[in-house]
Design a protein around this motif. Structure first.
Motif, PDB file in Angstrom:
ATOM      1  N   LEU A  43       0.860  -1.185   0.000  1.00 53.19           N
ATOM      2  CA  LEU A  43       0.000   0.000   0.000  1.00 53.19           C
ATOM      3  C   LEU A  43       0.893   1.230   0.000  1.00 53.19           C
ATOM      4  O   LEU A  43       1.827   1.318   0.786  1.00 53.19           O
ATOM      5  CB  LEU A  43      -0.893  -0.002   1.243  1.00 53.19           C
ATOM      6  N   LEU A  44       0.598   2.158  -0.887  1.00 50.18           N
ATOM      7  CA  LEU A  44       1.431   3.353  -0.972  1.00 50.18           C
ATOM      8  C   LEU A  44       0.712   4.518  -0.298  1.00 50.18           C
ATOM      9  O   LEU A  44      -0.420   4.841  -0.658  1.00 50.18           O
ATOM     10  CB  LEU A  44       1.704   3.702  -2.436  1.00 50.18           C
ATOM     11  N   ASN A  45       1.349   5.143   0.677  1.00 49.01           N
ATOM     12  CA  ASN A  45       0.776   6.386   1.201  1.00 49.01           C
ATOM     13  C   ASN A  45       1.144   7.494   0.224  1.00 49.01           C
ATOM     14  O   ASN A  45       1.800   7.251  -0.789  1.00 49.01           O
ATOM     15  CB  ASN A  45       1.260   6.654   2.633  1.00 49.01           C
ATOM     16  N   GLU A  46       0.769   8.709   0.538  1.00 45.21           N
ATOM     17  CA  GLU A  46       0.943   9.773  -0.446  1.00 45.21           C
ATOM     18  C   GLU A  46       2.414   9.974  -0.818  1.00 45.21           C
ATOM     19  O   GLU A  46       2.766  10.052  -1.988  1.00 45.21           O
ATOM     20  CB  GLU A  46       0.339  11.070   0.106  1.00 45.21           C
ATOM     21  N   THR A  47       3.268  10.022   0.207  1.00 45.95           N
ATOM     22  CA  THR A  47       4.688  10.228  -0.118  1.00 45.95           C
ATOM     23  C   THR A  47       5.278   9.019  -0.830  1.00 45.95           C
ATOM     24  O   THR A  47       6.049   9.177  -1.774  1.00 45.95           O
ATOM     25  CB  THR A  47       5.533  10.514   1.150  1.00 45.95           C
ATOM     26  N   GLY A  48       4.868   7.827  -0.390  1.00 50.76           N
ATOM     27  CA  GLY A  48       5.344   6.616  -1.048  1.00 50.76           C
ATOM     28  C   GLY A  48       4.998   6.650  -2.530  1.00 50.76           C
ATOM     29  O   GLY A  48       5.838   6.358  -3.392  1.00 50.76           O
ATOM     30  N   ALA A  49       3.765   7.011  -2.820  1.00 50.26           N
ATOM     31  CA  ALA A  49       3.315   7.066  -4.213  1.00 50.26           C
ATOM     32  C   ALA A  49       4.118   8.104  -4.987  1.00 50.26           C
ATOM     33  O   ALA A  49       4.494   7.877  -6.143  1.00 50.26           O
ATOM     34  CB  ALA A  49       1.822   7.384  -4.270  1.00 50.26           C
ATOM     35  N   ALA A  50       4.401   9.239  -4.342  1.00 53.25           N
ATOM     36  CA  ALA A  50       5.164  10.295  -5.012  1.00 53.25           C
ATOM     37  C   ALA A  50       6.575   9.796  -5.334  1.00 53.25           C
ATOM     38  O   ALA A  50       7.086  10.003  -6.436  1.00 53.25           O
ATOM     39  CB  ALA A  50       5.221  11.541  -4.128  1.00 53.25           C
ATOM     40  N   ILE A  51       7.181   9.096  -4.380  1.00 58.81           N
ATOM     41  CA  ILE A  51       8.542   8.589  -4.593  1.00 58.81           C
ATOM     42  C   ILE A  51       8.544   7.553  -5.714  1.00 58.81           C
ATOM     43  O   ILE A  51       9.317   7.641  -6.672  1.00 58.81           O
ATOM     44  CB  ILE A  51       9.114   7.972  -3.291  1.00 58.81           C
ATOM     45  N   VAL A  52       7.624   6.579  -5.611  1.00 55.47           N
ATOM     46  CA  VAL A  52       7.568   5.522  -6.621  1.00 55.47           C
ATOM     47  C   VAL A  52       7.334   6.110  -8.022  1.00 55.47           C
ATOM     48  O   VAL A  52       7.923   5.678  -9.005  1.00 55.47           O
ATOM     49  CB  VAL A  52       6.472   4.492  -6.260  1.00 55.47           C
ATOM     50  N   GLY A  53       6.499   7.138  -8.071  1.00 54.54           N
ATOM     51  CA  GLY A  53       6.188   7.771  -9.353  1.00 54.54           C
ATOM     52  C   GLY A  53       7.394   8.395 -10.028  1.00 54.54           C
ATOM     53  O   GLY A  53       7.393   8.643 -11.233  1.00 54.54           O
ATOM     54  N   LEU A  54       8.439   8.662  -9.247  1.00 54.32           N
ATOM     55  CA  LEU A  54       9.631   9.298  -9.817  1.00 54.32           C
ATOM     56  C   LEU A  54      10.738   8.291 -10.157  1.00 54.32           C
ATOM     57  O   LEU A  54      11.770   8.664 -10.708  1.00 54.32           O
ATOM     58  CB  LEU A  54      10.181  10.348  -8.838  1.00 54.32           C
TER      59      LEU A  54
END
Ligand SMILES: C[S@@+](CC[C@H](N)C(=O)[O-])C[C@H]1O[C@@H](n2cnc3c(N)ncnc32)[C@H](O)[C@@H]1O
Lengths: 105, 338
Positions: A43-54
């Motif tokens: 599960l990605l929290n908001e920052t996790g999702a932002a990091i993964v997206g980059l």
């Protein structure tokens, strides 16, 4: 596979890339982003999702930190350690390739 | 079930919030429409895993599965050496599996290398790990045999000794550290030797469901072995209805069904009373605590089985035919698609 990922330590010029087996998907129930990989879900929290997206294999670690610090208005120094730790966790699960400086694509 | 019925089922699974689909069995490659089903699953937003013996995985089929969007492939192996592996499989399968593994890596699928561990291959764990590395597996699933169905009938031939197991535990732990970040090793402990049961299916009706080839929806792939449990069928009801309402799902859902010692146990939400199928098989009642728990009043059933297989292995030699370790091959395995 011909382009062996080089999973060494993270340096400012390292370009993190999400492993081929991992896929980001929206969870229909929560509306949140999840990272799917063989028999696993993160599960990605908001920052996790932002990091993964980059983690596109183009941006360097340093560029990622800069982008995130602009987005969240926090200092790059502060962010750097947190992002590095998150990336390390992904790498230990085999979900991230680290392409070191000077390596071709 | 027809292709159309499977497509509808997969789309309903996506709507229900399911994230992964495992095409398993039986053998999923026997369905000529498998690529079509994979595409339907991808359309529904599911991460698609093929769990296969790999016999019948030709280049043409593998390419069609790739084009359909298949995300990952798991191949079951029996051992690292062809002679041992083929004697376990009962057919000359090993080289074909290796060939298929190469093909899978050629097409850039992530590969899981699966081996069911038992008395005859547990002592060869190091070579199994080496072969998984050699074929470029990203994940290695070392699954100690679960004793249901065919495996239960052959438990005397399959159950390892405690000494064998301790050595294997050690080898797996070392390899896990050595290969971290490179090959992910999942070592599934054999619950006959543990003190606490496995959290089977992560809790009944909590995370998983299985749809079998005739459309019955089961809380776990082996739930059919529990006599008297009624399963609802996807041809009559929606998946959402079955998940919420089916008697089979509600029977052991949550903690209200639990007998003692589970009911008052502080691990009841950790291991969920263990495995219902194992409880049914060993105690005659699926509603009992799994005897794999040392607190189970039926634990002695399991202890007796374990005690009966502790004699040393030397007598067994290297062949598959010595007396203590002979087994029956399975003639006609049942099918199911998870
Ligand atoms: C039942 S098979 C069906 C799919 C396919 N025919 C295959 O060989 O993978 C699914 C998985 O369960 C594993 N398996 C089979 N019998 C088992 C047992 N008694 N205990 C644990 N795992 C088992 C297989 O190795 C395989 O990875």
């Amino acid at each position: 596979m011909n382009d062996e990922p080089h999973n060494q330590a993270l340096s400012p010029g390292t370009r993190p890339r999400l492993a081929a087996k991992a896929r980001v998907q929206t969870d229909k129930l929560s509306g949140k982003l999840v990272l799917l990989y063989p028999e696993g879900v993160l599960l990605l929290n908001e920052t996790g999702a932002a990091i993964v997206g980059l983690c596109d294999g183009q941006r360097t670690f340093q560029e990622m930190v800069t982008t995130l610090s602009e987005r969240y208005g926090s200092s790059p120094d502060r962010l750097s350690a947190d992002v590095a730790e998150y990336l390390d966790r992904l790498r230990k699960r085999g979900l991230l390739d680290l392409i070191s400086e000077g390596d071709g694509q | 079930m027809t292709t159309k019925e499977w497509r509808r089922t997969l789309s309903q699974a996506g709507d229900l919030g399911v994230l992964h689909v495992l095409f398993s069995g039986g053998e999923p490659l026997v369905r000529p429409d498998l690529a079509e089903l994979v595409a339907a699953a991808r359309e529904a937003g599911l991460y698609t895993n093929l769990i296969t013996s790999a016999l019948g995985l030709t280049r043409d089929r593998a390419e069609r599965l790739k084009a359909a969007g298949l995300d990952s492939v798991q191949i079951s192996f029996q051992a690292a050496e062809a002679s041992l592996a083929d004697s376990i499989a009962g057919t000359a399968a090993h080289e074909r599996k290796r060939e298929a593994a190469r093909l899978v890596r050629d097409l850039n699928f992530p590969l899981t290398f699966n081996v069911v561990l038992h008395r005859k291959n547990l002592g060869r764990l190091e070579s199994i790990i080496a072969l998984a590395e050699e074929v470029g597996a990203e994940r290695l699933e070392l699954a100690n045999t679960q004793f249901y169905g065919w495996a239960f009938k052959n438990k005397e031939a399959l159950l390892p000794t405690r000494a064998q197991l301790e050595e294997a535990d050690r080898i797996a732990a070392v390899a896990k550290v050595r290969l971290r970040g490179k090959m992910d090793i999942l070592y599934i402990l054999p619950d006959y030797y543990g003190d606490r049961p496995k959290p089977c299916m992560n809790g009944w009706g909590r995370r998983y469901l299985t749809v079998n080839p005739v459309g019955d929806v089961l809380p776990c792939p082996t739930a059919c072995e529990i006599k008297g449990l009624h399963f609802d069928n996807i041809r009559q009801h929606s998946l959402a209805w079955i998940w919420a309402e089916s008697v089979a799902f509600n029977q052991f859902r949550g903690t209200a069904w639990m007998p003692e010692p589970c009911r008052s146990c502080d691990r009841r939400e950790i291991d969920f009373g263990g495995c219902r199928c194992q409880a049914a098989l060993l105690t005659g009642d699926a509603g009992n605590t799994d005897p794999a728990c040392s607190l189970s009043p039926h634990r002695d059933v399991l202890n007796r089985i374990v005690a009966s297989v502790q004699e040393p292995l030397e007598s067994e030699g290297k062949t598959a035919s010595s007396n203590a370790s002979a087994w029956q091959y399975r003639i006609n395995p049942g099918h199911s698609v998870t």
